[in-house]
Scaffold this motif. Structure first.
Motif, PDB file in Angstrom:
ATOM      1  N   SER A 140       0.733  -1.446  -0.047  1.00 38.09           N
ATOM      2  CA  SER A 140       0.028   0.238  -0.025  1.00 38.09           C
ATOM      3  C   SER A 140       1.089   1.214  -0.233  1.00 38.09           C
ATOM      4  CB  SER A 140      -0.855   0.061   1.176  1.00 38.09           C
ATOM      5  OG  SER A 140      -2.059   1.368   0.955  1.00 38.09           O
ATOM      6  N   ALA A 168      -8.049  -1.766   5.004  1.00 37.74           N
ATOM      7  CA  ALA A 168      -8.878  -0.647   5.760  1.00 37.74           C
ATOM      8  C   ALA A 168      -8.024  -0.169   6.784  1.00 37.74           C
ATOM      9  CB  ALA A 168     -10.584  -1.147   5.784  1.00 37.74           C
ATOM     10  N   THR A 171      -4.533   0.926   6.182  1.00 37.27           N
ATOM     11  CA  THR A 171      -5.022   1.962   5.258  1.00 37.27           C
ATOM     12  C   THR A 171      -4.851   2.715   6.182  1.00 37.27           C
ATOM     13  OG1 THR A 171      -5.593   0.857   3.422  1.00 37.27           O
ATOM     14  CG2 THR A 171      -5.500   3.485   3.435  1.00 37.27           C
ATOM     15  N   ALA A 199      -8.999   7.973  -3.880  1.00 42.40           N
ATOM     16  CA  ALA A 199      -8.922   6.853  -3.324  1.00 42.40           C
ATOM     17  C   ALA A 199      -9.790   6.049  -4.789  1.00 42.40           C
ATOM     18  CB  ALA A 199      -8.909   5.637  -2.141  1.00 42.40           C
ATOM     19  N   TYR A 203     -11.685   0.493  -1.828  1.00 46.04           N
ATOM     20  CA  TYR A 203     -11.830   1.734  -0.127  1.00 46.04           C
ATOM     21  C   TYR A 203     -12.767   1.572   0.101  1.00 46.04           C
ATOM     22  CZ  TYR A 203      -6.635   1.659  -0.731  1.00 46.04           C
ATOM     23  OH  TYR A 203      -5.603   1.031  -1.139  1.00 46.04           O
ATOM     24  N   LEU A 208     -12.901   4.784   5.877  1.00 45.11           N
ATOM     25  CA  LEU A 208     -12.305   6.060   6.466  1.00 45.11           C
ATOM     26  C   LEU A 208     -12.178   7.534   6.952  1.00 45.11           C
ATOM     27  CD1 LEU A 208     -10.142   5.279   2.796  1.00 45.11           C
ATOM     28  CD2 LEU A 208      -8.764   3.986   5.024  1.00 45.11           C
ATOM     29  N   VAL A 221     -13.522   9.507  -2.722  1.00 43.40           N
ATOM     30  CA  VAL A 221     -13.519   7.476  -3.181  1.00 43.40           C
ATOM     31  C   VAL A 221     -14.669   7.048  -4.172  1.00 43.40           C
ATOM     32  CG1 VAL A 221     -12.259   6.422  -1.650  1.00 43.40           C
ATOM     33  CG2 VAL A 221     -15.020   6.906  -1.460  1.00 43.40           C
TER      34      VAL A 221
END
Length: 487
Positions: A140, A168, A171, A199, A203, A208, A221
């Motif tokens: 990542s 997740a 990240t 992203a 994701y 996040l 995202v």
């Protein structure tokens, strides 16, 4: 738009020499061998195909044995190197904000049966355009994006996903560490615009956004085209009995009748994509359930509102069919100006693919056949340090183009062209390494003797049906054209 930070060419050489000295201090064991390995990568004229060939470069004054010994038994102060990368000036948007992109790229090792901690990596198009899993080491990476149509980014962090890791969670921890280091390095101060994290699909954007809610960041995202979100709950009437509603009506990406009137509608004429139409709806959230990543969540599940953006373009540069793109931003009430910046920022996210291609095809990131994943991590960090030196040296090199290549202005040189001229800077920046000491190779295994200590073979981490709940029941494939009801 995103702009490249202005760097005075007179100060760039001193900045480059200072960064090289800091990289050498980050190498805590076999530092000279590892640093000369970085110089051999930077001063090469062709793509890196093997580590042994790097030992033939003039900048690598040691034998090929020390090269492999440095990767296998050397040590790198990764935390200090992360701090050094965060201290290098990063690109900023026109309004002064920092835009970060995160994605996973894989170092495929399908035949490395003696290499531990391999997992099945997602690949596409290797056999008849199908999605298959190939054993390897997924990494990542987080980079800072730049503006314009070029292949430059600013790599800030890389982490290998180990077997059993939740992507997740890893990240989110990685992004938190990057943002805090940028703040500690003075790249962001109180009063500056929030950083944007971009992203691609895969994701969990709302998760996040929740995990990073205490940081000055906003998440953008891409979402699948079969998602279904919810509107805010309607106001509760005084005479209504029962539990209050937590969710409003459905917003189905695949059902235009459920969209309603958009809060933002913009049409922009672009050179590459023709007419770009953007529609946006504010305050939409997924309906979460106590499954997958939310299984261990205590109490009521949160309501994570954001802005949904639909992007349609007239054509694609490749000539392929232009499909609609759905985006979700953690900004719940994005105005017209913000929406216009969001979809243009997402298009810049694909510059991270150029960085992956540069690392793999030119700098030889996945070329070495390393057995130990720790050695692969050291090699990865060495290449990130090498790429950062190329980024600092952009204004210091001349264009050594091939006869069949088009001339390019200094500000438009690609990383590969900057690498061609880096060997001329090596004498000006100097090297902090010491002269090699003469030595003789070890005796090795006597001829005719078989290996009495074979390497241990490791299985690939695979989540099979036997260790999953309800493994006896076969999942049925739905044939209904209705959208998938997922949060």
């Amino acid at each position: 738009m995103i702009s490249v930070p202005d760097v005075d060419p007179a100060d760039a050489l001193g900045h480059l020499a200072g960064f090289r000295a800091e990289v050498h201090r980050c190498l805590t064991a076999r530092a000279d061998a590892l640093f000369e390995l970085v110089d051999a990568v930077l001063c090469g004229d062709t793509a890196v195909r093997s580590l042994a060939e790097l030992s033939l470069a003039g900048q690598h004054r040691r034998g090929h044995g020390s090269l492999y010994a440095g990767l296998n038994r050397g040590r790198i102060d990764v935390d200090r190197l992360r701090t050094a990368l965060a201290a290098v000036p990063v690109p900023r948007a026109a309004d002064g904000r920092i835009v970060l992109a995160v994605d996973v790229t894989c170092w495929l090792r399908p035949e490395a049966h003696t290499s531990p901690q391999r997992v099945l990596c997602h690949t596409y198009g290797r056999t008849k355009n199908t999605h298959i899993g190939v054993p390897g080491w997924p990494y990542s990476m987080v980079v800072a994006l730049e503006s314009g149509r070029h292949s430059w980014t600013a790599p800030l962090d890389a982490r290998r996903l180990k077997p059993g890791d939740d992507a997740a969670t890893v990240t989110a921890e990685q992004l938190r560490d990057v943002v805090q280091r940028l703040i500690g390095a003075g790249q962001w101060q109180s009063g500056d615009p929030d950083m944007w994290i971009v992203a691609d699909a895969g994701y969990d954007g709302p998760r996040l956004a929740l995990l990073l809610a205490d940081l000055p960041v906003k998440v953008l995202v891409r979402m699948r085209s079969d998602r279904v979100l919810r509107r805010p709950a309607p106001p509760r009437h005084p005479d209504t009995i029962g539990r209050p509603k937590r969710h409003g009506g459905e917003f189905s990406f695949g059902d235009p009748a459920s969209w309603g009137t958009p809060d933002t509608s913009i049409t922009t004429v672009t050179r590459l994509y023709g007419d770009a139409t953007v529609l946006a709806w504010n305050r939409l959230h997924p309906r979460l359930t106590h499954r997958t990543a939310w299984t261990g969540h205590d109490g009521a599940l949160p309501i994570i509102e954001g802005t949904v953006i639909l992007l349609r373009v007239q054509r694609l540069p490749s000539g392929a069919t232009a499909k609609p793109v759905w985006l979700w931003s953690s900004i719940p009430d994005a105005d017209d100006t913000t929406v216009n910046l969001l979809w243009q920022t997402f298009l810049r996210r694909f510059d991270i693919e150029h960085t992956f291609r540069m690392l793999k095809q030119t700098l030889g990131w996945t070329s070495p056949k390393l057995r130990d994943p720790a050695a692969a991590d050291r090699w990865t960090w060495l290449l990130l340090a090498a790429y950062t030196q190329l980024r600092i040296a952009r204004t210091l090199v001349t264009d050594l183009r091939r006869p069949w290549e088009r001339p390019a202005p200094p500000q438009r040189l690609t990383p590969a062209r900057v690498r061609r001229g880096f060997r001329h800077l090596h004498a000006r920046t100097g090297t902090p390494t010491s002269a090699p000491k003469p030595s003789r190779p070890g005796p090795g295994r006597p001829p005719g003797h078989r290996n009495s200590r074979p390497a241990t073979r490791h299985d690939v981490h695979i989540a099979t049906r036997t260790n999953q709940p309800n493994s006896a029941t076969k999942k049925k494939t739905s044939t209904t054209p209705r959208p998938r009801r997922t949060g």
